[in-house]
Design an enzyme around this catalytic site. Structure first.
Site, PDB file in Angstrom:
ATOM      1  N   ASP A 128      48.195  69.538  35.203  1.00  0.00           N
ATOM      2  CA  ASP A 128      47.854  68.866  33.940  1.00  0.00           C
ATOM      3  C   ASP A 128      46.425  69.190  33.510  1.00  0.00           C
ATOM      4  O   ASP A 128      46.171  69.494  32.342  1.00  0.00           O
ATOM      5  CB  ASP A 128      47.994  67.345  34.073  1.00  0.00           C
ATOM      6  CG  ASP A 128      49.433  66.935  34.255  1.00  0.00           C
ATOM      7  OD1 ASP A 128      50.296  67.821  34.341  1.00  0.00           O
ATOM      8  OD2 ASP A 128      49.691  65.717  34.321  1.00  0.00           O
TER       9      ASP A 128
ATOM     10  N   GLY B 127      51.670  58.073  29.144  1.00  0.00           N
ATOM     11  CA  GLY B 127      52.633  57.650  30.161  1.00  0.00           C
ATOM     12  C   GLY B 127      54.032  58.204  29.954  1.00  0.00           C
ATOM     13  O   GLY B 127      55.000  57.688  30.516  1.00  0.00           O
TER      14      GLY B 127
HETATM   15  P1  ADP Z   1      50.693  60.876  31.529  1.00  0.00           P
HETATM   16  O1  ADP Z   1      49.434  61.535  31.983  1.00  0.00           O
HETATM   17  O2  ADP Z   1      51.899  61.638  31.924  1.00  0.00           O
HETATM   18  O3  ADP Z   1      50.712  60.525  30.082  1.00  0.00           O
HETATM   19  P2  ADP Z   1      49.756  58.846  33.303  1.00  0.00           P
HETATM   20  O4  ADP Z   1      50.383  57.623  33.847  1.00  0.00           O
HETATM   21  O5  ADP Z   1      49.209  59.855  34.254  1.00  0.00           O
HETATM   22  O6  ADP Z   1      50.814  59.502  32.310  1.00  0.00           O
HETATM   23  O7  ADP Z   1      48.545  58.450  32.342  1.00  0.00           O
HETATM   24  C1  ADP Z   1      48.704  57.474  31.358  1.00  0.00           C
HETATM   25  C2  ADP Z   1      47.486  56.573  31.381  1.00  0.00           C
HETATM   26  O8  ADP Z   1      46.337  57.306  30.918  1.00  0.00           O
HETATM   27  C3  ADP Z   1      47.598  55.397  30.430  1.00  0.00           C
HETATM   28  O9  ADP Z   1      48.259  54.311  31.047  1.00  0.00           O
HETATM   29  C4  ADP Z   1      46.129  55.084  30.168  1.00  0.00           C
HETATM   30  O10 ADP Z   1      45.569  54.381  31.254  1.00  0.00           O
HETATM   31  C5  ADP Z   1      45.488  56.463  30.158  1.00  0.00           C
HETATM   32  N1  ADP Z   1      45.420  57.010  28.792  1.00  0.00           N
HETATM   33  C6  ADP Z   1      46.019  58.126  28.340  1.00  0.00           C
HETATM   34  N2  ADP Z   1      45.734  58.345  27.028  1.00  0.00           N
HETATM   35  C7  ADP Z   1      44.922  57.337  26.644  1.00  0.00           C
HETATM   36  C8  ADP Z   1      44.284  56.973  25.394  1.00  0.00           C
HETATM   37  N3  ADP Z   1      44.409  57.698  24.285  1.00  0.00           N
HETATM   38  N4  ADP Z   1      43.524  55.846  25.389  1.00  0.00           N
HETATM   39  C9  ADP Z   1      43.361  55.121  26.506  1.00  0.00           C
HETATM   40  N5  ADP Z   1      43.956  55.396  27.680  1.00  0.00           N
HETATM   41  C10 ADP Z   1      44.723  56.480  27.772  1.00  0.00           C
HETATM   42 MG    MG Z   2      48.821  61.863  33.983  1.00  0.00          MG
END
Ligand code: ADP
Ligand code: MG
Length: 381
Positions: free
Chosen positions: A170, A120
């Site tokens: 991405d 996030g």
């Molecule tokens: P970004 O892709 O820029 O980091 P996003 O809001 O698109 O931000 O994605 C973040 C979301 O992806 C988190 O809130 C979670 O739901 C999921 N996520 C990402 N990495 C993980 C992880 N290692 N374990 C579980 N969920 C994850």
């Molecule tokens: Mg994302």
């Protein structure tokens, strides 16, 4: 954080060995912000923080299970039918359902996720999770799809199943980036070119909540659509917003903020080409163009924050730093800087304490080199 850690975590959770482990990195975009969903170009690189997905079959079970070392709740789901829950497990279960609906004979699975990539923060952690799942599953069911196919599958999952209207950057970066290279990606034709990138990049995570992000992001997308619609009234041959000339926008006298938004997108796309050229010629990123990008994002696209602006201003005053800008859509999240390795390394301590003093928050700062995209770590099948 590596494949061994992923394997140990899986064993701790399920008391058995994982059959396959796939991993995929996060990314930073060097330049080309808000160009992707406007049919333009971007220049991301994979960073040295990754997400690992380990899998084994769960014979006889009617449901699958996934746990993550960074999320409290586990997710139970059926690999054959996706049901959106609005939780992190959706990314994994939707990828499984996409594989199953593509004809793969997929049993129910046990899966674990380990990662050192902040989620996030605008570093593409959702795409990394999707691609790591894709690579694991592809090995698990002996699917021969290419990494580009998997990137498209993951992009479809995020847009349709998870319900986030994102561009392709991405997923393409997480899938296709190569070590020591940035990925020059044309988001309309999906053509890619690997550009040698040996310089380290400093990542500065402002650690601010991106609360306005979704609503503002969607508003900007609508503004871009409307600007394109109005420009097409004068020039029906216009393929997409990035292919318009800045003079066309000025002549069209677009209402409200639309001219500013369109000009950012068009000029930013031109900057991508400039930076690619400079990388090819000199092997280093043209820093001034990054500052120009940030200024345009701040004043024309209006997606910066006081924290991101603070970082860029501070970078300008740091000898040896050549350029800086926000990266990953804005409204909080991360910024990057390029420059002499020594300057970037030695600036980190002061950046951290001064930022903390100014905003009462500790940033996350690290240096990364261009890393490898998604890959299979282990296949014991
Ligand atoms: P970004 O892709 O820029 O980091 P996003 O809001 O698109 O931000 O994605 C973040 C979301 O992806 C988190 O809130 C979670 O739901 C999921 N996520 C990402 N990495 C993980 C992880 N290692 N374990 C579980 N969920 C994850
Ligand atoms: Mg994302």
């Amino acid at each position: 954080m590596n494949a061994d850690h992923a394997r140990r975590y899986f064993r701790e959770i399920y008391g058995a060995e994982a059959e396959v482990i796939g991993s995929a990195p996060g990314r930073v975009n060097i330049i080309g912000e808000h160009t992707d969903y406007n049919g333009g170009q971007v220049l991301p690189l994979a960073i040295d923080r990754r997400t690992y997905v380990a899998i084994r079959a769960r014979p006889g079970a009617s449901l699958s299970r996934v746990v993550s070392d960074s999320q409290p709740a586990r997710a139970d789901f059926d690999v054959h039918s996706f049901a959106r829950r609005g939780q992190w497990g959706d990314y994994v279960s939707a990828v499984c359902a996409a594989f199953a609906s593509g004809g793969a004979r997929l049993p129910q699975i046990e899966a674990s996720v380990t990662s050192d990539l902040p989620a996030g923060s605008g570093l593409g952690s959702s795409a990394a999770l999707e691609l790591a799942t894709c690579v694991s599953l592809a090995a698990f069911v002996s699917d021969s799809r290419t990494l580009k196919d998997l990137a498209l599958l993951a992009w479809g999952v995020e847009n349709q199943s998870v319900g986030l209207a994102c561009g392709v950057m991405d997923q393409f970066a997480s899938a296709l980036c190569e070590e020591g290279h940035a990925l020059h990606l044309w988001c309309d034709s999906l053509a890619v070119e690997q550009v040698v990138m040996r310089e380290a990049v400093l990542i500065f995570d402002t650690a601010t909540p991106r609360s306005l992000r979704v609503s503002q992001f969607n508003q900007r997308r609508l503004e871009c659509q409307e600007a394109l619609r109005l420009l097409r009234q004068r020039n029906p041959a216009l393929e997409n917003l990035t292919s318009a000339h800045p003079d066309e926008v000025r002549d069209a006298r677009l209402p409200g903020d639309l001219a500013k938004r369109a000009l950012h997108v068009i000029e930013e796309n031109i900057r991508v080409r400039q930076v690619v050229e400079s990388l090819k010629k000199s092997g280093s990123v043209e820093g001034e163009t990054l500052y120009e990008s940030h200024e345009s994002l701040r004043t024309q696209y209006e997606c910066s924050t006081p924290e991101l602006d603070w970082f860029v201003e501070r970078a300008k005053k740091t000898p040896g730093v050549r350029g800086a800008r926000l990266t990953g859509a804005g409204w909080g999240g991360c910024a990057i800087a390029v420059g002499d390795l020594e300057a970037l390394t030695s600036a980190q301590h002061a950046l951290s304490s001064e930022y903390d003093a100014a905003f009462g928050r500790k940033p996350r700062i690290w240096l990364t080199n261009a890393a490898k995209g998604a890959k299979l770590e282990r296949n014991a099948r």
